[in-house]
Write a protein that holds these residues in place. Sequence first.
Motif, short mmCIF file in Angstrom:
data_model
loop_
_atom_site.label_atom_id
_atom_site.label_comp_id
_atom_site.label_asym_id
_atom_site.label_seq_id
_atom_site.Cartn_x
_atom_site.Cartn_y
_atom_site.Cartn_z
N ASN A 1 29.39 -17.95 27.09
CA ASN A 1 29.72 -19.35 25.98
C ASN A 1 28.65 -20.06 26.76
O ASN A 1 28.29 -20.58 26.13
N ASP A 2 27.84 -19.81 28.01
CA ASP A 2 27.34 -20.81 29.04
C ASP A 2 25.54 -20.03 28.56
O ASP A 2 24.44 -21.17 28.81
N ARG A 3 26.05 -19.18 27.28
CA ARG A 3 24.34 -18.63 27.61
C ARG A 3 23.42 -18.36 27.66
O ARG A 3 21.65 -17.99 27.71
N LEU A 4 24.41 -17.31 28.84
CA LEU A 4 23.64 -16.35 30.29
C LEU A 4 22.82 -15.20 29.32
O LEU A 4 22.20 -14.36 30.08
N THR A 5 23.90 -14.92 28.76
CA THR A 5 23.48 -13.05 28.34
C THR A 5 24.10 -13.14 26.62
O THR A 5 25.67 -14.38 26.23
N THR A 6 24.61 -12.23 26.41
CA THR A 6 24.97 -12.00 24.70
C THR A 6 25.65 -11.06 24.15
O THR A 6 26.04 -10.12 25.68
N ALA A 7 26.63 -10.94 23.78
CA ALA A 7 27.89 -9.47 23.64
C ALA A 7 26.93 -8.65 23.85
O ALA A 7 27.44 -7.31 24.10
N GLY A 8 26.43 -8.43 22.76
CA GLY A 8 25.12 -7.13 22.73
C GLY A 8 24.11 -6.59 24.03
O GLY A 8 24.06 -5.16 24.35
N ARG A 9 24.48 -7.66 24.35
CA ARG A 9 23.28 -7.44 25.96
C ARG A 9 24.27 -6.65 27.07
O ARG A 9 24.04 -5.90 27.58
N LEU A 10 24.84 -7.50 27.00
CA LEU A 10 26.65 -6.69 27.44
C LEU A 10 27.22 -5.11 27.86
O LEU A 10 27.52 -4.39 27.96
N ASN A 11 26.67 -5.45 25.82
CA ASN A 11 27.46 -3.42 25.58
C ASN A 11 26.41 -2.75 26.24
O ASN A 11 26.77 -1.80 26.24
N ALA A 12 25.42 -3.32 25.44
CA ALA A 12 23.86 -2.43 26.48
C ALA A 12 23.92 -2.12 27.69
O ALA A 12 23.77 -0.75 28.06
N ALA A 13 24.52 -2.62 28.79
CA ALA A 13 24.12 -2.70 29.90
C ALA A 13 26.24 -1.43 30.12
O ALA A 13 25.77 -0.83 31.15
N LEU A 14 26.46 -1.60 29.66
CA LEU A 14 27.84 -1.15 29.72
C LEU A 14 28.28 -0.24 28.93
O LEU A 14 28.44 1.30 29.44
N ALA A 15 26.57 0.69 28.01
CA ALA A 15 26.05 1.89 27.85
C ALA A 15 25.51 2.62 28.81
O ALA A 15 25.89 3.77 28.93
N ALA A 16 25.18 1.49 30.00
CA ALA A 16 24.39 2.50 30.71
C ALA A 16 24.57 2.26 31.73
O ALA A 16 24.43 3.17 33.00
N ALA A 17 26.29 2.00 31.82
CA ALA A 17 26.97 2.77 33.11
C ALA A 17 28.16 4.26 32.49
O ALA A 17 28.99 2.58 32.78
N PRO A 18 28.19 4.52 32.11
CA PRO A 18 29.14 5.52 31.98
C PRO A 18 30.32 5.28 32.54
O PRO A 18 31.62 6.01 32.11
N ARG A 19 29.97 5.63 34.27
CA ARG A 19 31.26 5.86 34.72
C ARG A 19 31.64 4.34 35.59
O ARG A 19 32.47 4.94 36.39
N LEU A 20 32.25 3.35 35.22
CA LEU A 20 32.44 1.89 35.04
C LEU A 20 34.09 2.40 34.82
O LEU A 20 34.53 2.31 34.02
N ALA A 21 34.49 1.32 35.88
CA ALA A 21 35.92 1.04 35.74
C ALA A 21 36.46 0.60 34.86
O ALA A 21 35.61 -0.46 34.97
N ASP A 22 37.20 0.37 34.29
CA ASP A 22 38.36 -0.21 33.14
C ASP A 22 37.31 -0.55 32.10
O ASP A 22 37.26 -1.68 32.19
N ARG A 23 36.75 0.73 31.63
CA ARG A 23 35.43 0.46 30.54
C ARG A 23 36.04 -0.19 29.44
O ARG A 23 35.19 -0.41 28.90
N ALA A 24 37.23 0.61 29.05
CA ALA A 24 37.75 1.21 27.98
C ALA A 24 38.09 -0.78 27.34
O ALA A 24 38.02 -1.40 26.57
N GLN A 25 38.68 -1.52 28.93
CA GLN A 25 39.28 -2.70 28.25
C GLN A 25 37.52 -3.84 28.45
O GLN A 25 38.18 -4.75 27.38
N LEU A 26 36.75 -3.21 28.94
CA LEU A 26 35.41 -3.98 29.15
C LEU A 26 35.35 -4.49 27.52
O LEU A 26 34.69 -4.85 27.14
N ARG A 27 35.16 -2.28 26.76
CA ARG A 27 34.33 -2.44 25.65
C ARG A 27 34.82 -3.54 24.72
O ARG A 27 34.58 -4.01 23.72
#
Length: 152
Positions: A6-32
Amino acid sequence: MIRAVNDRLTTAGRLNAALAAAPRLADRAQLRTLLARLEAGCRSTLEVWGHDHVFTGPGMPVFRRQARVVVGRRVMYLDVYAERERVDFELDGATTHGDPRQREIDLRRDALLATVGILVVRFAHRRLMDETEAVRREVLAILASRRVDDKT
């Protein structure tokens, strides 16, 4: 994440890319799931909840979320917009919309949208949460009535 987008600090696309780079992150499905809602245009926890429980599923059309509308010099973003029927469903959070000044701003905005044929329907937090099925039925009835009005 919602605030950052909302504050335009990032985008959902950038966050998705960061999530893809962290395959062992807890609660991954909820974040996705949350990122999918942000990409769909949800901009608050209430909009995410409304998306999941009210505005999707059997009989519901595809809505535009945070649809940009310009009336005169004013730019507005509509929470859940049924473009064909020209209906904007606004999801009013408990904290923001309890203020009488905010209510006046909302009424003026709704009147301005009416000048271009857009009906604004507001659902309070409590109704969305406590009367979900009734709200779904109401949404479908409003959309059906607007389609009938288009044919007359």
